[in-house]
Design a protein around this motif. Structure first.
Motif, short mmCIF file in Angstrom:
data_model
loop_
_atom_site.label_atom_id
_atom_site.label_comp_id
_atom_site.label_asym_id
_atom_site.label_seq_id
_atom_site.Cartn_x
_atom_site.Cartn_y
_atom_site.Cartn_z
N PRO A 82 0.85 -1.19 0.00
CA PRO A 82 0.00 0.00 0.00
C PRO A 82 0.88 1.24 0.00
N ALA A 83 0.46 2.25 -0.76
CA ALA A 83 1.28 3.46 -0.90
C ALA A 83 0.37 4.62 -1.29
N GLN A 84 0.99 5.80 -1.41
CA GLN A 84 0.26 6.99 -1.84
C GLN A 84 1.20 7.94 -2.57
N VAL A 85 0.60 8.79 -3.39
CA VAL A 85 1.35 9.82 -4.11
C VAL A 85 0.61 11.14 -3.99
N ARG A 86 1.31 12.23 -4.27
CA ARG A 86 0.69 13.55 -4.26
C ARG A 86 -0.11 13.73 -5.54
N GLY A 87 -1.37 14.09 -5.40
CA GLY A 87 -2.21 14.31 -6.57
C GLY A 87 -3.67 14.40 -6.18
N LEU A 88 -4.52 14.45 -7.18
CA LEU A 88 -5.97 14.50 -7.00
C LEU A 88 -6.58 13.36 -7.81
N LEU A 89 -7.55 12.68 -7.23
CA LEU A 89 -8.15 11.52 -7.86
C LEU A 89 -9.60 11.82 -8.25
N TYR A 90 -9.97 11.34 -9.42
CA TYR A 90 -11.31 11.57 -9.96
C TYR A 90 -11.91 10.25 -10.43
N ASP A 91 -13.20 10.10 -10.21
CA ASP A 91 -13.96 9.00 -10.78
C ASP A 91 -14.45 9.46 -12.15
N LEU A 92 -14.38 8.57 -13.13
CA LEU A 92 -14.92 8.83 -14.46
C LEU A 92 -16.09 7.88 -14.67
N PRO A 93 -17.26 8.22 -14.13
CA PRO A 93 -18.37 7.27 -14.08
C PRO A 93 -18.83 6.78 -15.45
N ASN A 94 -18.72 7.59 -16.47
CA ASN A 94 -19.13 7.16 -17.81
C ASN A 94 -18.13 6.20 -18.44
N LEU A 95 -16.91 6.14 -17.89
CA LEU A 95 -15.88 5.28 -18.45
C LEU A 95 -15.60 4.05 -17.58
N GLY A 96 -15.94 4.13 -16.29
CA GLY A 96 -15.75 2.98 -15.40
C GLY A 96 -14.37 2.85 -14.82
N TYR A 97 -13.61 3.92 -14.79
CA TYR A 97 -12.28 3.90 -14.17
C TYR A 97 -11.93 5.30 -13.67
N PRO A 98 -10.88 5.42 -12.86
CA PRO A 98 -10.51 6.73 -12.33
C PRO A 98 -9.42 7.39 -13.17
N ALA A 99 -9.15 8.63 -12.82
CA ALA A 99 -8.03 9.38 -13.38
C ALA A 99 -7.39 10.18 -12.27
N MET A 100 -6.10 10.34 -12.37
CA MET A 100 -5.35 11.13 -11.41
C MET A 100 -4.72 12.31 -12.12
N THR A 101 -4.70 13.46 -11.42
CA THR A 101 -3.96 14.62 -11.90
C THR A 101 -2.95 15.00 -10.84
N LEU A 102 -1.97 15.79 -11.21
CA LEU A 102 -1.02 16.29 -10.22
C LEU A 102 -1.73 17.29 -9.33
N GLY A 103 -1.35 17.34 -8.06
CA GLY A 103 -1.99 18.26 -7.13
C GLY A 103 -1.46 18.07 -5.73
N ASP A 104 -2.08 18.77 -4.77
CA ASP A 104 -1.59 18.78 -3.39
C ASP A 104 -2.23 17.76 -2.47
N GLY A 105 -3.19 17.00 -2.95
CA GLY A 105 -3.83 15.99 -2.11
C GLY A 105 -3.03 14.69 -2.11
N TRP A 106 -3.64 13.65 -1.58
CA TRP A 106 -3.03 12.31 -1.58
C TRP A 106 -3.92 11.35 -2.34
N VAL A 107 -3.31 10.55 -3.18
CA VAL A 107 -3.99 9.48 -3.90
C VAL A 107 -3.46 8.16 -3.37
N LYS A 108 -4.35 7.31 -2.90
CA LYS A 108 -3.96 6.03 -2.31
C LYS A 108 -4.04 4.93 -3.35
N GLY A 109 -3.09 4.01 -3.26
CA GLY A 109 -3.04 2.88 -4.17
C GLY A 109 -1.99 1.89 -3.72
N TYR A 110 -1.28 1.33 -4.68
CA TYR A 110 -0.24 0.34 -4.40
C TYR A 110 1.01 0.65 -5.20
#
Length: 140
Positions: free
Chosen positions: A36-64
């Protein structure tokens, strides 16, 4: 990428995560290590596509953070619609960024896929995590 061991480090936050739609096909055969890990960025759901997208930013995005056999990279690029030999407009860009553990301690740099231009239906996920069940699991 660590050429001496033939491995690559990749941060994933969507369908490539364990349990995600594409994990078994694109990651599991090549997986040497996962944490488990995280990176700096912003995470978005793309409901019409069925997957997420990440952009660079000041928040935290959790993943692996995955350590994969380097043979996995062409499949990951294909899945993400990324061509390293093209400057054309692509859905995702592959970037080399610092990855942190869940306490914020640096783990090293890894490849990850970010989106420069979000679709209009993108929904910001303030908690920085995309899960199957609520949004679904996606790659990157």
């Amino acid at each position: 990428m660590n050429l001496s061991t033939g491995t690559i480090d990749v941060f994933v936050y969507g369908t490539l995560k364990p349990g995600g739609t594409y994990h078994q096909q694109f990651c599991l055969p090549y997986l040497r290590k996962a944490q488990p890990a995280q990176v700096r960025g912003l995470l978005y759901d793309l409901p019409n596509l069925g997957y997420p997208a990440m952009t660079l930013g000041d928040g935290w995005v959790k993943g692996y953070l995955f350590t994969l056999d380097e043979a996995a990279m062409p499949g990951l690029d294909y899945l993400e619609g990324y061509n390293p030999k093209s400057d054309d407009n692509q859905e995702y860009a592959r970037q080399w960024l610092m990855v942190f553990d869940l306490r914020g301690q640096p783990l090293g740099e890894a490849w990850l896929y970010v989106m420069d231009e979000l679709p209009t239906e993108a929904v910001w996920l303030s908690e920085g995590e995309w899960n199957s069940g609520r949004e679904r699991v996606s790659d990157s």
